[in-house]
Write a protein that holds these residues in place. Sequence first.
Motif, PDB file in Angstrom:
ATOM      1  N   TYR A 153       0.840  -1.210   0.000  1.00 45.30           N
ATOM      2  CA  TYR A 153       0.000   0.000   0.000  1.00 45.30           C
ATOM      3  C   TYR A 153       0.874   1.260   0.000  1.00 45.30           C
ATOM      4  O   TYR A 153       0.739   2.134  -0.871  1.00 45.30           O
ATOM      5  N   ASN A 359      -7.168   0.201   0.975  1.00 40.46           N
ATOM      6  CA  ASN A 359      -7.387   0.668  -0.389  1.00 40.46           C
ATOM      7  C   ASN A 359      -7.091   2.164  -0.465  1.00 40.46           C
ATOM      8  O   ASN A 359      -7.078   2.865   0.559  1.00 40.46           O
ATOM      9  N   HIS A 374      -6.493  -1.407  -5.092  1.00 37.66           N
ATOM     10  CA  HIS A 374      -6.571  -2.434  -4.050  1.00 37.66           C
ATOM     11  C   HIS A 374      -5.233  -3.169  -3.980  1.00 37.66           C
ATOM     12  O   HIS A 374      -5.072  -4.240  -4.574  1.00 37.66           O
TER      13      HIS A 374
END
Length: 450
Positions: A153, A359, A374
């Motif tokens: 992420y 996300n 995602h």
Amino acid sequence: MDTDHTSPGSNQFVTLAVIGCGQRGKAYSKYALSSPHRCKVIAIAEPRPNTRKNFATLHKVDDTLVFSTWEDLLAASAETINTIGKRLADAVIIAVQDHQHAEVTAAFAQQGYHILCEKPMATSIHDCLQMENAIREAGVIFGMGHVMRYSPYSKEITQIVRSGTLGELINVVQVEPVGHYHFAHSYVRGNWSSQSHSSFALMTKCCHDIDLICNWFSPATPVKISSFGSLKHFRKSAKPYAAGDATRCLDCPVEKDCPYSAKRIYLDPLAQGNTGWPASTIVDGIPDLENVTEALKNGPYGLCVYESANDVCDNQVVNIQFSNGCTASFTMVAFTSAICDRQTRLHFSHGEIIGDMINYTVNDFRKRTSKVHHPTNEGGGHGGGDTGLIRSFVDAVGTKDQFLLGTDINDVLKSHLTVFAAEASRNQGKVIDCISFEDEARAAYTSSQA
């Protein structure tokens, strides 16, 4: 097995010694089990007998390389260096209590070990500067437990920042929702509840938030910082009147209605078969009904949160101005249902990113597009950051290339000094000049060494 591609030339096998086999030591060493072709834990030091035995068994560590203290491991290493000219391992993972980081790091760096140290770097400016000197003098690879940098992420967002596709990054807003029962566990009842025994909450919990923000704005650096915060709720004045004189949850008449009930936090999940965090951290060995109940009856984790000896902030805000004129704000708050799932907004000249550590949405003003991303969580804590960090560390050690970690001792020290400056602002009630703060810190350290 680990399926992620390693860096070119990074397949040299790496041997590890783990110092501190608790939650963080276990988290980092899992990589040795999932990727046995990359690395292996061959020595450990851990004072708790059951924890030490279980860890040694899991990693099949030879009995001669199992130690109860880091000093014993260091002495054994010194003996092998003197007799056969070789260290016990290539690198050490330091996951002891925060106030020990500087001493342990300096000792093993002096013997030439590459080092991965859990966050924070240290609990005082003096110790941070001591660590910097030790690492520089030894010339070893150094990794810091700023795991948020290494999750898929964060890496994707960092790549967007660096690419310039949304223009210049101008402002970051980040919230660290610690989690109501997580805060009660770690920062009211636990190891990080007292500044004198550990450090202030912004350092022990949020130093990698500040590090990540600084990384996004790099090469710009913090120039001014302000902060406000307090211990607002977890104190005796907030104790429910109906709780009376009860000092422990198991004896409290209103325990069932309290969100911070130790029974609710430790015993109820255990009854459902959850033997992991947080129950696993309050006993030596595998938690069961008997040893967890005993811990709640006699240890700090069974104390009423309003009767505990905690003194760290349960809410705090930080504002930072960078050398390029851009700004950031950060909030740490205990009272959330989310557990450490940071809420982030990055504002660019031509777009924005809005994310929650799971996300993120990219809004491109020029293209007039909005796309939700995602990232794949490859497993491990902190959204895959634990795995990402230890893999990067093994890569760096295997190739003797600090660059593969994406940071170095200078970056690590810089972000920690920014955290210390923020706390100075909170305590002194004024805006802190970060450049002067660092200059004064270095001068004081140099003077102490004279």
